[in-house]
Design an enzyme around this catalytic site. Sequence first.
Site, short mmCIF file in Angstrom:
data_model
loop_
_atom_site.label_atom_id
_atom_site.label_comp_id
_atom_site.label_asym_id
_atom_site.label_seq_id
_atom_site.Cartn_x
_atom_site.Cartn_y
_atom_site.Cartn_z
N HIS A 4 32.46 -15.53 102.59
CA HIS A 4 32.45 -14.93 103.93
C HIS A 4 33.63 -13.98 104.08
O HIS A 4 34.74 -14.31 103.70
CB HIS A 4 32.47 -16.02 104.99
N CYS A 56 32.45 -14.90 92.31
CA CYS A 56 32.82 -16.00 91.41
C CYS A 56 34.00 -16.74 92.05
O CYS A 56 34.61 -16.27 93.00
CB CYS A 56 33.19 -15.45 90.03
N CYS A 105 28.62 -12.05 90.16
CA CYS A 105 29.65 -11.73 91.14
C CYS A 105 29.54 -10.25 91.51
O CYS A 105 29.48 -9.39 90.63
CB CYS A 105 31.02 -12.03 90.56
N CYS A 110 37.30 -14.55 92.13
CA CYS A 110 37.32 -13.48 93.13
C CYS A 110 37.37 -14.06 94.55
O CYS A 110 38.04 -13.52 95.43
CB CYS A 110 36.11 -12.56 92.96
N CYS A 128 38.18 -11.23 88.16
CA CYS A 128 36.83 -11.77 88.03
C CYS A 128 36.64 -12.57 86.75
O CYS A 128 37.04 -12.14 85.66
CB CYS A 128 35.81 -10.63 88.07
#
Length: 93
Positions: A34, A53, A15, A56, A23
Amino acid sequence: MSLTKIQRFAKGQECTLQIPGVCSHDTEQTVLCHLGGGGMGAKVYDELGVHGCAACHDFIDGRMRIKAGADVKLYIFRALRVTLNRAHEAGLL
């Protein structure tokens, strides 16, 4: 819908967001997140995505509401830089 090369490349990557307190560091659930999209079905270009991840990804998409304790924009900017470097080194950009 099939995944693009850049989306497939995200699988198994670390990540790049690594937002403290959010996280999971679970590389098995890393996807291309995106940035600045218009919601479900309205995605921006893959080049404006980061490796994230599941935790997140949920956080930056607003599906998880916790206090991250820092300016999330800084984590997103760093993540974009690292993700673009990875994709460039892999010959995807």
